[in-house]
Design an enzyme around this catalytic site. Structure first.
Site, PDB file in Angstrom:
ATOM      1  N   SER A  66     -77.932  91.603 -28.014  1.00 29.31           N
ATOM      2  CA  SER A  66     -76.622  90.922 -28.079  1.00 29.31           C
ATOM      3  C   SER A  66     -76.522  89.671 -27.215  1.00 29.31           C
ATOM      4  O   SER A  66     -75.533  88.950 -27.318  1.00 29.31           O
ATOM      5  CB  SER A  66     -75.510  91.894 -27.695  1.00 29.31           C
ATOM      6  OG  SER A  66     -75.356  92.829 -28.724  1.00 29.31           O
ATOM      7  N   LYS A  69     -75.914  86.611 -29.156  1.00 30.60           N
ATOM      8  CA  LYS A  69     -74.579  86.259 -29.668  1.00 30.60           C
ATOM      9  C   LYS A  69     -74.041  84.982 -29.019  1.00 30.60           C
ATOM     10  O   LYS A  69     -73.166  84.323 -29.575  1.00 30.60           O
ATOM     11  CB  LYS A  69     -73.624  87.440 -29.468  1.00 30.60           C
ATOM     12  CG  LYS A  69     -74.022  88.670 -30.304  1.00 30.60           C
ATOM     13  CD  LYS A  69     -73.235  89.914 -29.937  1.00 30.60           C
ATOM     14  CE  LYS A  69     -73.688  91.130 -30.764  1.00 30.60           C
ATOM     15  NZ  LYS A  69     -73.070  92.395 -30.309  1.00 30.60           N
ATOM     16  N   TYR A 193     -77.948  89.148 -39.003  1.00 29.71           N
ATOM     17  CA  TYR A 193     -77.507  89.730 -37.724  1.00 29.71           C
ATOM     18  C   TYR A 193     -78.647  90.519 -37.058  1.00 29.71           C
ATOM     19  O   TYR A 193     -78.919  90.362 -35.858  1.00 29.71           O
ATOM     20  CB  TYR A 193     -76.274  90.618 -37.955  1.00 29.71           C
ATOM     21  CG  TYR A 193     -75.881  91.394 -36.729  1.00 29.71           C
ATOM     22  CD1 TYR A 193     -75.264  90.757 -35.652  1.00 29.71           C
ATOM     23  CD2 TYR A 193     -76.134  92.761 -36.622  1.00 29.71           C
ATOM     24  CE1 TYR A 193     -74.916  91.462 -34.508  1.00 29.71           C
ATOM     25  CE2 TYR A 193     -75.789  93.470 -35.492  1.00 29.71           C
ATOM     26  CZ  TYR A 193     -75.182  92.820 -34.435  1.00 29.71           C
ATOM     27  OH  TYR A 193     -74.858  93.530 -33.297  1.00 29.71           O
ATOM     28  N   TYR A 245     -68.444  93.818 -23.011  1.00 29.99           N
ATOM     29  CA  TYR A 245     -67.616  94.802 -23.733  1.00 29.99           C
ATOM     30  C   TYR A 245     -66.600  95.448 -22.791  1.00 29.99           C
ATOM     31  O   TYR A 245     -65.939  94.734 -22.029  1.00 29.99           O
ATOM     32  CB  TYR A 245     -68.513  95.859 -24.423  1.00 29.99           C
ATOM     33  CG  TYR A 245     -69.740  95.235 -25.040  1.00 29.99           C
ATOM     34  CD1 TYR A 245     -69.622  94.371 -26.124  1.00 29.99           C
ATOM     35  CD2 TYR A 245     -71.012  95.435 -24.515  1.00 29.99           C
ATOM     36  CE1 TYR A 245     -70.726  93.762 -26.682  1.00 29.99           C
ATOM     37  CE2 TYR A 245     -72.130  94.826 -25.060  1.00 29.99           C
ATOM     38  CZ  TYR A 245     -71.964  93.994 -26.138  1.00 29.99           C
ATOM     39  OH  TYR A 245     -73.058  93.380 -26.682  1.00 29.99           O
ATOM     40  N   VAL A 263     -78.451  95.340 -25.475  1.00 26.14           N
ATOM     41  CA  VAL A 263     -78.978  96.695 -25.271  1.00 26.14           C
ATOM     42  C   VAL A 263     -80.488  96.727 -25.044  1.00 26.14           C
ATOM     43  O   VAL A 263     -81.052  97.775 -24.760  1.00 26.14           O
ATOM     44  CB  VAL A 263     -78.601  97.679 -26.411  1.00 26.14           C
ATOM     45  CG1 VAL A 263     -77.122  97.985 -26.420  1.00 26.14           C
ATOM     46  CG2 VAL A 263     -79.084  97.189 -27.767  1.00 26.14           C
TER      47      VAL A 263
HETATM   48  N1  GLN Z   1     -78.478  95.047 -32.368  1.00 20.94           N
HETATM   49  C1  GLN Z   1     -77.616  95.834 -31.536  1.00 20.94           C
HETATM   50  C2  GLN Z   1     -76.594  96.551 -32.389  1.00 20.94           C
HETATM   51  O1  GLN Z   1     -76.110  95.955 -33.277  1.00 20.94           O
HETATM   52  C3  GLN Z   1     -76.964  94.959 -30.523  1.00 20.94           C
HETATM   53  C4  GLN Z   1     -76.021  95.710 -29.597  1.00 20.94           C
HETATM   54  C5  GLN Z   1     -76.028  95.195 -28.182  1.00 20.94           C
HETATM   55  O2  GLN Z   1     -76.984  94.569 -27.716  1.00 20.94           O
HETATM   56  N2  GLN Z   1     -74.997  95.519 -27.452  1.00 20.94           N
HETATM   57  O3  GLN Z   1     -76.272  97.697 -32.214  1.00 20.94           O
END
Ligand code: GLN
Length: 313
Positions: A66, A69, A193, A245, A263
């Site tokens: 993420s 993003k 994505y 988050y 993650v």
């Molecule tokens: N690719 C992961 C997902 O969509 C990204 C989530 C993250 O890094 N918080 O679940």
């Protein structure tokens, strides 16, 4: 802050992290990530003067997940400008990264571009009628240019694993499609994505890719304007309020900088006017943010006195 002092502090942080036994849990819902050793730890600091200090496993590519993003949001703002905010909000969600609950009462408009639902809408914007691989090719080039490193790559094994197991993301995309906030076939939007989440960068590459956010949108190396000053500030604002988050408040409280987690255990943090910092430790806390990464950034910012809440001297 002298360069040798900064290097010394990074080396000390690496040494300190080596001895921490409670390292959090690696993400195992994406199978290839479950195989990464929680012992890994890297940190890189790219400063405004063009230097990049590294320590620990800072040269080893990892799945930025993420953290990507930040780059997809930057590219989407370039593509459609402020119209993006008709489809995505700018409020913290206070919910886990992959939550679906708010989408029902909020008519398929995700709270912000950093939760999964918001990033899937950003991917839909970036797709722009193209094949997902073509859109990913453009995004990859963009990230390579920011880091000034064309060895950055997409780990297709991770992307394939995400596609196979990403039922929750498929639910988010399909649900938003029903509200009219996904314009393409959800499978294509998700393909982009998953590929962007599978970008593999080292801490050194990631810190370099974040440099434009130190300097109000200008790459301090080349002088190239990546985004307008206003957009750079807003991206930083969103990183501070939404980048971790339901753990965003705690990150701001402990680290005092805008930051975006993934993650894979990576975090990109920005000290405006000073440095772009990337840290990697695969073990996560209960909110899906790197446990030691957060701890290390807390240690670093306390020692060098970097905070957006620090008054100018
Ligand atoms: N690719 C992961 C997902 O969509 C990204 C989530 C993250 O890094 N918080 O679940």
């Amino acid at each position: 802050m002298g360069a040798s002092n900064l290097q010394l502090i990074l080396d000390e942080i690496v040494e300190e992290m080596r001895h921490v036994t409670e390292r959090g849990d690696v993400a195992d819902y994406i199978p290839p990530l479950a195989c990464i050793s929680p012992q890994k730890f890297g940190i890189a600091v790219a400063t405004i003067d063009g230097a990049c200090h590294i320590a620990g496993d800072a040269c080893e590519p990892f799945s930025i997940q993420s953290v990507s993003k930040v780059f997809s949001l930057t590219a989407a703002l370039d593509a459609v400008g402020e119209d993006l905010w008709d489809r995505i909000g700018v409020e913290p969600s206070g919910s886990p990264f992959n939550s679906i609950v708010q989408l029902e009462s909020e008519a398929g408009i995700p709270r912000n571009p950093f939760i999964n639902a918001g990033a899937i809408v950003v991917a839909d914007v970036l797709l722009g009628g193209r094949h997902p691989d073509a859109a990913m090719g453009a995004l990859l080039k963009f990230v390579q240019s920011l880091a000034d490193d064309d060895t950055i790559y997409v780990d297709h094994a991770v992307a394939a694993a995400e596609k196979e197991t990403g039922w929750r993301n498929a639910a988010l995309a399909n649900y938003m499609r029903d509200f009219g906030n996904i314009m393409h076939d959800p499978a294509d939007t998700l393909s982009l994505y998953f590929q962007q989440c599978s970008l593999a960068l080292s801490c050194e590459q990631l810190a370099k890719a974040g440099r434009f956010l130190i300097t109000d949108g200008v790459d301090p190396q080349t002088g190239y304007r990546v985004v307008t000053p206003g957009r750079a500030r807003r991206i930083n604002a969103l990183m501070l309020t939404c980048g971790h988050y339901d753990g965003s408040g705690e990150f701001a409280f402990r680290v005092g900088l805008p930051g975006k987690s993934g993650v894979g255990g990576g975090i990109l943090a920005i000290a405006p006017g000073i440095a772009s910092i990337a840290v990697w430790s695969p073990g996560l806390n209960t909110r899906g943010n790197s446990k030691l990464g957060t701890y290390a950034l807390d240690r670093l910012t306390s020692r060098v006195d970097w905070s957006i809440f620090e008054p100018p001297i």
